[in-house]
Scaffold this motif. Structure first.
Motif, short mmCIF file in Angstrom:
data_model
loop_
_atom_site.label_atom_id
_atom_site.label_comp_id
_atom_site.label_asym_id
_atom_site.label_seq_id
_atom_site.Cartn_x
_atom_site.Cartn_y
_atom_site.Cartn_z
N PHE A 185 0.84 -1.20 0.00
CA PHE A 185 0.00 0.00 0.00
C PHE A 185 0.88 1.25 0.00
CE2 PHE A 185 -1.92 -3.56 2.09
CZ PHE A 185 -3.24 -3.57 1.66
N ARG A 186 0.56 2.16 -0.89
CA ARG A 186 1.29 3.44 -0.91
C ARG A 186 0.31 4.55 -1.20
NH1 ARG A 186 6.82 1.80 -4.29
NH2 ARG A 186 7.27 -0.01 -2.99
N ASN A 187 0.39 5.60 -0.39
CA ASN A 187 -0.53 6.72 -0.59
C ASN A 187 0.05 7.64 -1.67
OD1 ASN A 187 -2.70 8.34 -0.22
ND2 ASN A 187 -2.22 8.94 1.87
N GLU A 188 0.05 7.15 -2.89
CA GLU A 188 0.66 7.88 -4.01
C GLU A 188 0.01 9.25 -4.17
OE1 GLU A 188 3.15 6.74 -5.77
OE2 GLU A 188 3.12 4.55 -5.65
N ILE A 189 0.82 10.28 -4.36
CA ILE A 189 0.28 11.64 -4.50
C ILE A 189 -0.46 11.78 -5.82
CG2 ILE A 189 0.84 14.09 -4.67
CD1 ILE A 189 3.34 13.50 -2.98
N PHE A 229 -1.44 1.11 -13.39
CA PHE A 229 0.01 1.29 -13.33
C PHE A 229 0.43 1.86 -11.98
CE2 PHE A 229 3.95 3.60 -13.72
CZ PHE A 229 4.76 2.64 -14.30
N ARG A 230 -0.30 2.83 -11.50
CA ARG A 230 0.04 3.43 -10.20
C ARG A 230 -1.18 3.40 -9.30
NH1 ARG A 230 4.36 5.55 -8.68
NH2 ARG A 230 5.16 5.98 -10.76
N MET A 231 -1.19 2.44 -8.39
CA MET A 231 -2.36 2.28 -7.53
C MET A 231 -1.97 2.54 -6.08
SD MET A 231 -4.47 -0.81 -9.14
CE MET A 231 -3.43 -2.18 -8.76
N ARG A 232 -2.98 2.72 -5.26
CA ARG A 232 -2.69 2.92 -3.83
C ARG A 232 -2.67 1.58 -3.10
NH1 ARG A 232 -5.64 8.28 -4.51
NH2 ARG A 232 -3.83 9.63 -4.64
N LYS A 275 8.00 2.36 -19.09
CA LYS A 275 7.82 2.53 -17.64
C LYS A 275 8.23 1.27 -16.90
CE LYS A 275 5.67 6.52 -17.82
NZ LYS A 275 6.27 7.73 -17.40
N GLU A 276 8.62 1.46 -15.65
CA GLU A 276 9.10 0.35 -14.81
C GLU A 276 8.01 -0.68 -14.52
OE1 GLU A 276 10.73 1.63 -11.04
OE2 GLU A 276 10.42 -0.34 -10.15
N ILE A 277 8.36 -1.96 -14.72
CA ILE A 277 7.47 -3.02 -14.26
C ILE A 277 8.14 -3.87 -13.16
CG2 ILE A 277 5.95 -3.20 -16.27
CD1 ILE A 277 7.63 -5.48 -17.34
N GLU A 278 9.46 -3.79 -13.10
CA GLU A 278 10.18 -4.55 -12.07
C GLU A 278 11.49 -3.85 -11.73
OE1 GLU A 278 10.52 -8.75 -12.69
OE2 GLU A 278 11.97 -8.96 -11.07
N THR A 302 14.62 -9.00 -6.30
CA THR A 302 13.88 -8.79 -7.55
C THR A 302 12.45 -8.45 -7.12
OG1 THR A 302 13.08 -11.06 -7.84
CG2 THR A 302 15.28 -10.57 -8.69
N SER A 303 11.96 -7.31 -7.61
CA SER A 303 10.67 -6.82 -7.12
C SER A 303 9.78 -6.41 -8.29
CB SER A 303 10.93 -5.64 -6.20
OG SER A 303 9.71 -5.07 -5.81
N ALA A 304 8.81 -7.26 -8.60
CA ALA A 304 7.93 -6.97 -9.74
C ALA A 304 6.53 -6.63 -9.24
CB ALA A 304 7.86 -8.19 -10.66
N GLY A 305 5.83 -5.79 -9.97
CA GLY A 305 4.45 -5.45 -9.61
C GLY A 305 3.50 -6.32 -10.42
N ALA A 306 2.67 -7.10 -9.71
CA ALA A 306 1.74 -7.99 -10.43
C ALA A 306 0.77 -7.17 -11.30
CB ALA A 306 0.96 -8.84 -9.44
P1 ATP Z 1 7.80 4.06 -9.17
O1 ATP Z 1 9.14 4.74 -9.34
O2 ATP Z 1 7.07 3.83 -10.45
O3 ATP Z 1 6.96 4.69 -8.09
P2 ATP Z 1 9.15 2.31 -7.42
O4 ATP Z 1 10.55 2.39 -7.94
O5 ATP Z 1 8.79 3.10 -6.22
O6 ATP Z 1 8.11 2.61 -8.61
P3 ATP Z 1 9.57 -0.20 -6.18
O7 ATP Z 1 9.55 0.36 -4.82
O8 ATP Z 1 10.87 -0.61 -6.76
O9 ATP Z 1 8.80 0.80 -7.17
O10 ATP Z 1 8.52 -1.42 -6.22
C1 ATP Z 1 8.73 -2.56 -7.00
C2 ATP Z 1 7.62 -2.78 -8.00
O11 ATP Z 1 6.34 -2.64 -7.39
C3 ATP Z 1 7.62 -1.77 -9.14
O12 ATP Z 1 8.51 -2.17 -10.16
C4 ATP Z 1 6.19 -1.82 -9.59
O13 ATP Z 1 6.00 -2.88 -10.53
C5 ATP Z 1 5.42 -2.12 -8.33
N1 ATP Z 1 4.79 -0.89 -7.82
C6 ATP Z 1 5.36 0.07 -7.06
N2 ATP Z 1 4.48 1.04 -6.79
C7 ATP Z 1 3.32 0.70 -7.41
C8 ATP Z 1 2.03 1.31 -7.49
N3 ATP Z 1 1.76 2.44 -6.87
N4 ATP Z 1 1.07 0.66 -8.20
C9 ATP Z 1 1.33 -0.51 -8.82
N5 ATP Z 1 2.52 -1.12 -8.77
C10 ATP Z 1 3.52 -0.54 -8.07
#
Ligand code: ATP
Length: 492
Positions: free
Chosen positions: A225-229, A236-239, A307-310, A349-353
């Motif tokens: 969980f992240r309280n994304e601004i 792609f960017r969820m809370r 954009k980053e996926i992992e 290794t950290s991927a976002g499902a």
């Molecule tokens: P970003 O720079 O896009 O915020 P991050 O570098 O903070 O991502 P990490 O902390 O490395 O991301 O997290 C590992 C993975 O978790 C990311 O590669 C992504 O796939 C996933 N992830 C991170 N934040 C989110 C989010 N808000 N919503 C969906 N997936 C996320």
């Protein structure tokens, strides 16, 4: 001004998003109350696709590596965990509000977008200088400096068009809540912002009970969980999202070797699940997080850009070392060969499902024109890897009479224990094929009058629309073979 390609690409993304909603992949959360920003629910087809992606990851990690095991840690953790990990003090984004539009932005993103604008106009040096200046200011936590930079660069709010900004403030991205019924500071706990810490605090539990020898890994899939601004671009960017993380524990000094190895292996996995090589690339981090001595992202080319996926990070002994310090418990490994104790180094290794899901969906979404002349028509389908497809096969009697439904039901009942399949007898066969194209079902099995005579059926292939006649007794093996995870794992 946007160029023509960007407009077309954005249109494609819009189509993917509406397709996801219309065909039961992703719905806005609590939609009847107009939704909740940056929170989404997976529908009947989305959950199957996402589960399959997670399985492909889990199997690649645990089945293909004798020295990797999985865990499932709780979302809530002792609050000191987040002090030790650095998240309480350092998991911040700089934010800024526009006083006229009342919209909130990430201050660093506003500056980065300005730099991208310069770069697009061919002013690369100016763009690079701006990015460097920003990095310096952020590193020294000079928020006043970031504000001055925004004003100096005359960056305006895209909504109000004004430069009437508040000061820049740090905003912690962790959600907090209270444990138990008494609310005081000591009962504040956090929804985990990453799954990794659940692995670190269990490092010794797993190592001891599993008799693991270094190098070894612990894998986990779970919610974060992240309280994304600024939450944008659909899933792609969820809370609230899901991570698939693996921490690999190694001897200090060996970390770069394993970092390179995992970099290669993870890219291979993304290709194996069907993402094309030409849409994947590495992005090396120049500015490293406080815990890392090397870091790279795997990026996918979404319709809105790479954009980053992992992320693959060499995290040194930062996490285990800090947990030792805060917990006052030894988190060391006794290395028989070296005859000494040490705190292992970690490659993560950290991927976002959800991001992998979105990449797979964008890649699978296909619009094409088929047929000639008068017969020409537009066709939309999802070109998903058969192992990832929500439904592996649809069992379809061509008409709802003459004993065909009964025969089809028999086939369905026989296969349903091994395969995720459906039975459907409503509407014309053509309409049913189209419905299954739209959700990416790789095989449609048609039962017709000939089936009653010779126990054969027609298999229609989604991508080519070609049909072949096969014996009922061959169906199970044929479909299982083509939809099995083996075809993915063999490429990993
Ligand atoms: P970003 O720079 O896009 O915020 P991050 O570098 O903070 O991502 P990490 O902390 O490395 O991301 O997290 C590992 C993975 O978790 C990311 O590669 C992504 O796939 C996933 N992830 C991170 N934040 C989110 C989010 N808000 N919503 C969906 N997936 C996320």
């Amino acid at each position: 001004m946007e160029d023509k390609t960007t407009i077309i690409e954005n249109d494609i993304f819009k189509n993917v998003v509406s397709h996801a909603k219309e065909y039961g992949f992703v719905f806005p959360s609590s939609e009847i109350y107009d939704g909740l920003q940056a929170v989404y629910d997976y529908g009947q087809n989305g959950v199957e696709l996402k589960n399959n992606i997670k399985q492909a990851w889990w199997k690649a990690m645990t089945q293909l590596h004798e020295n990797i095991v999985g865990i499932d840690a709780a979302i809530f953790m002792h609050p000191t965990t987040w002090k030790a990990s650095g998240h309480v003090d350092g998991f911040n984004d700089p934010m800024i509000d526009n006083k006229d539009s009342k919209k909130r932005y990430r201050a660093d993103v506003l500056v980065e977008e300005k730099a991208a604008e310069y770069a697009a106009k061919g002013e690369q040096t100016k763009a690079d200088d701006l990015v460097k200046k920003l990095a310096r200011l952020l590193e020294s936590n000079d928020l006043k400096g970031v504000y001055d930079l925004i004003v100096e660069e005359k960056i305006t709010c895209p909504v109000s068009g004004t430069c009437n900004w508040t000061e820049v403030r740090q905003f912690n991205l962790m959600f907090s809540t209270q444990l138990g019924s008494v609310a005081d500071d000591a009962s504040t706990i956090y929804l985990r912002p990453e799954t990794a810490q659940g692995i670190f605090v269990n490092f010794l539990n797993v190592q001891k009970t599993g008799r693991m020898k270094i190098p070894f890994g612990i894998a986990q899939i779970g919610k974060a969980f992240r309280n994304e601004i600024v939450a944008r671009q659909f899933t792609f960017r969820m809370r609230e999202f899901e991570q698939m993380e693996m921490q690999f524990f190694v001897r200090p000094g060996d970390e770069m070797k394993y970092y390179e190895e995992w970099k290669t292996l993870r890219l291979k996995w993304h290709k194996a699940i069907g993402l094309p090589a030409e849409k994947l690339k590495y992005h090396k981090h120049e500015k490293l997080a406080h815990y890392a001595n090397a870091a790279v992202d795997i990026e996918y080319e979404f319709p809105f850009g790479y954009k980053e996926i992992e992320g693959i990070h060499s995290r040194t002994d930062f996490d285990l070392g800090n947990h030792e310090k805060y917990s006052k418990k030894k988190l060391q490994y006794f290395d028989n060969e070296l005859n000494k104790n040490y705190v292992p180094y970690v490659v993560e290794t950290s991927a976002g499902a959800d991001r992998v899901f979105l990449a797979i969906l964008c890649n699978a979404y296909t619009e094409e024109t088929v047929g000639d002349g008068e017969q020409q028509k537009q066709r939309t389908y999802l070109k998903l890897h058969p192992a990832l497809a929500p439904i592996k096969a649809a069992i379809l009697p061509i008409v709802k009479k003459d004993g065909l439904p009964e025969k089809a039901r028999k086939i369905y009942d026989d296969l349903k224990y091994d395969l995720r399949i459906t039975y459907e007898d409503k509407d014309t066969i053509g309409k049913r094929y189209t419905r299954h194209d739209l959700i990416g079902t790789p095989f449609c099995v048609a039962i017709d009058h000939q089936t009653l005579e010779d126990d054969t059926v027609t298999i229609r292939h989604r991508d080519t629309m070609q049909q072949e006649r096969v014996k009922i007794e061959e169906l199970r093996l044929k479909i299982r073979k083509q939809t099995s995870f083996k075809s993915i794992l063999e490429l990993c």
